[in-house]
Design a protein around this motif. Structure first.
Motif, PDB file in Angstrom:
ATOM      1  N   PHE A   1       0.808  -1.212   0.000  1.00 48.55           N
ATOM      2  CA  PHE A   1       0.000   0.000   0.000  1.00 48.55           C
ATOM      3  C   PHE A   1       0.850   1.275   0.000  1.00 48.55           C
ATOM      4  O   PHE A   1       0.458   2.305   0.531  1.00 48.55           O
ATOM      5  CB  PHE A   1      -1.006  -0.004   1.165  1.00 48.55           C
ATOM      6  CG  PHE A   1      -2.011  -1.117   1.029  1.00 48.55           C
ATOM      7  CD1 PHE A   1      -3.055  -1.020   0.133  1.00 48.55           C
ATOM      8  CD2 PHE A   1      -1.876  -2.290   1.777  1.00 48.55           C
ATOM      9  CE1 PHE A   1      -3.966  -2.061  -0.021  1.00 48.55           C
ATOM     10  CE2 PHE A   1      -2.779  -3.333   1.630  1.00 48.55           C
ATOM     11  CZ  PHE A   1      -3.823  -3.216   0.731  1.00 48.55           C
TER      12      PHE A   1
ATOM     13  N   ARG B   1      -4.063   1.310  -3.314  1.00 48.15           N
ATOM     14  CA  ARG B   1      -5.104   1.876  -2.451  1.00 48.15           C
ATOM     15  C   ARG B   1      -6.182   0.835  -2.165  1.00 48.15           C
ATOM     16  O   ARG B   1      -6.625   0.129  -3.068  1.00 48.15           O
ATOM     17  CB  ARG B   1      -5.729   3.110  -3.109  1.00 48.15           C
ATOM     18  CG  ARG B   1      -4.745   4.261  -3.299  1.00 48.15           C
ATOM     19  CD  ARG B   1      -5.437   5.484  -3.879  1.00 48.15           C
ATOM     20  NE  ARG B   1      -5.932   5.223  -5.223  1.00 48.15           N
ATOM     21  CZ  ARG B   1      -6.817   5.996  -5.852  1.00 48.15           C
ATOM     22  NH1 ARG B   1      -7.329   7.034  -5.245  1.00 48.15           N
ATOM     23  NH2 ARG B   1      -7.193   5.707  -7.077  1.00 48.15           N
ATOM     24  N   LYS B   2      -6.585   0.771  -0.907  1.00 44.63           N
ATOM     25  CA  LYS B   2      -7.621  -0.181  -0.527  1.00 44.63           C
ATOM     26  C   LYS B   2      -8.932   0.101  -1.246  1.00 44.63           C
ATOM     27  O   LYS B   2      -9.710  -0.817  -1.510  1.00 44.63           O
ATOM     28  CB  LYS B   2      -7.807  -0.164   0.984  1.00 44.63           C
ATOM     29  CG  LYS B   2      -6.584  -0.699   1.735  1.00 44.63           C
ATOM     30  CD  LYS B   2      -6.749  -0.667   3.241  1.00 44.63           C
ATOM     31  CE  LYS B   2      -5.480  -1.199   3.923  1.00 44.63           C
ATOM     32  NZ  LYS B   2      -5.558  -1.138   5.394  1.00 44.63           N
TER      33      LYS B   2
ATOM     34  N   HIS C   1      -4.146   6.815  -9.816  1.00 44.42           N
ATOM     35  CA  HIS C   1      -4.039   7.693  -8.659  1.00 44.42           C
ATOM     36  C   HIS C   1      -4.106   9.148  -9.142  1.00 44.42           C
ATOM     37  O   HIS C   1      -3.390   9.518 -10.078  1.00 44.42           O
ATOM     38  CB  HIS C   1      -2.713   7.439  -7.940  1.00 44.42           C
ATOM     39  CG  HIS C   1      -2.669   7.995  -6.550  1.00 44.42           C
ATOM     40  ND1 HIS C   1      -2.682   9.359  -6.296  1.00 44.42           N
ATOM     41  CD2 HIS C   1      -2.608   7.392  -5.336  1.00 44.42           C
ATOM     42  CE1 HIS C   1      -2.632   9.558  -4.998  1.00 44.42           C
ATOM     43  NE2 HIS C   1      -2.594   8.395  -4.392  1.00 44.42           N
TER      44      HIS C   1
END
Length: 337
Positions: A43, A47-48, A189
């Protein structure tokens, strides 16, 4: 119906970097194909939120782990995608970037060797550096600066390819090496510094769109769905085929043309501004995908206008700007591809 009842061949697959942009798409497609998937990620850039929609699937497991340290699992296949892939992220800690590519590759190859499985390594078009041959075929050895600010990534990936082929020669390991050209899509992202995400975020926020140099440098942009389908097709090839194989979209655009397309699709009034070109930034990049066409019958299906429309809609929903003139999709990609 419970997914466990839908499994086809009982394949257990490890995806390192599985919570990242591409890794999450790959995990999703592997699950949809009936596999059991272990997503491994530290991570750092993953990203979760990218995998949240998969967490309820009983065939999906998440492990928080850094591949620079060994991991002991029983799996049939390994997709090694773990490594920061944007200049902003891989230059933040260049030593760790190199360790991920080299030590991480050694650990993943060792795992595949122990379980007598096969491994696909996600390499990059950056192994070609600032190319003197255009478009770039797999036979081209590249034009790479070994001491520049991008070298931690470029040379790390080149070293990882070397390790793959040495493990094959020394241990007869079933390896596959794919060289990824610029890829984009939902789950990028928003602060990764890549040109597609930069332009979209700036346009949606009404900020100036930053061109580095005069925008005449060229890139070829592949949609994420197309790329991960290529991964899975390459993994299914016989052991005698190892690559390396280029995967990317051979349609070439200038960076200025990309910016203009983003402005057109978003309807943004953002202005284009020019900043100095970063060191070692390639002037041109386009894959020769003859090998992928002939070996896999693979080529991209989603072209830039369609892919940008989907990606802009994703960012509009993510950022909550409400400025895009496109329909907002489900944030999962299961319906977007």
């Amino acid at each position: 119906m419970n997914r466990q009842l839908q499994r086809v061949d009982g394949t257990r697959v490890l995806v390192t970097g599985g919570a990242g942009f591409l890794g999450s798409h790959l995990c999703e497609k592997l699950l949809h194909a009936g596999n059991e998937v272990v997503c491994l990620d530290n991570f750092y850039t993953g990203r979760k939120a990218n995998i949240a929609h998969l967490m309820s699937d009983p065939m999906f497991t998440v492990m928080e782990h850094d591949i620079t340290n060994p991991v002991y699992l029983q799996v049939d296949e390994v997709y090694n995608l773990a490594c920061p892939a944007s200049p902003v992220h891989y230059q933040y800690d260049p030593v760790h970037t190199m360790k991920t590519s080299v030590l991480g590759m050694i650990n993943m190859l060792g795992l595949a060797k122990r379980v007598k499985g096969k491994i696909l390594h996600a390499s990059t078009s950056e192994v070609y550096g600032d190319p003197l041959v255009h478009p770039q075929p797999e036979s081209y050895w590249g034009h790479v600066n070994p001491t520049g600010i991008r070298s931690c990534y470029d040379e790390g990936k080149r070293s990882a390819e070397t390790l793959c082929f040495d493990y094959h020669r020394r241990h007869q390991l079933d390896v596959k090496v794919v060289r990824i050209f610029n890829t984009y899509g939902p789950r990028m992202h928003p602060e990764d510094g890549r040109v597609v995400s930069n332009f979209i975020v700036q346009a949606l926020k009404g900020e100036p769109i930053t061109l580095y140099g005069d925008g005449s440098q060229t890139r070829s942009f592949c949609y994420a769905d197309d790329l991960v389908e290529g991964f899975m097709q390459l993994m299914a090839t016989p052991p005698e085929f190892r690559g390396p194989m280029n995967l990317g979209n051979p349609n070439e655009f200038t960076i200025r043309e990309l910016a203009e397309k983003v402005l057109e699709i978003t309807g943004s009034s953002s202005k284009l501004i020019e900043e100095p070109l970063p060191a070692d930034d390639p002037r041109q990049r386009r894959p020769d995908i003859t090998l992928a066409r002939e070996t896999l019958g693979w080529e991209p299906r989603v072209q830039l206008d369609e892919g940008l429309t989907r990606t802009i809609a994703y960012f509009d929903q993510l950022l909550g700007t409400g400025n895009a003139r496109v329909k907002t999709p489900d944030l999962t990609l299961s319906k977007a591809g």
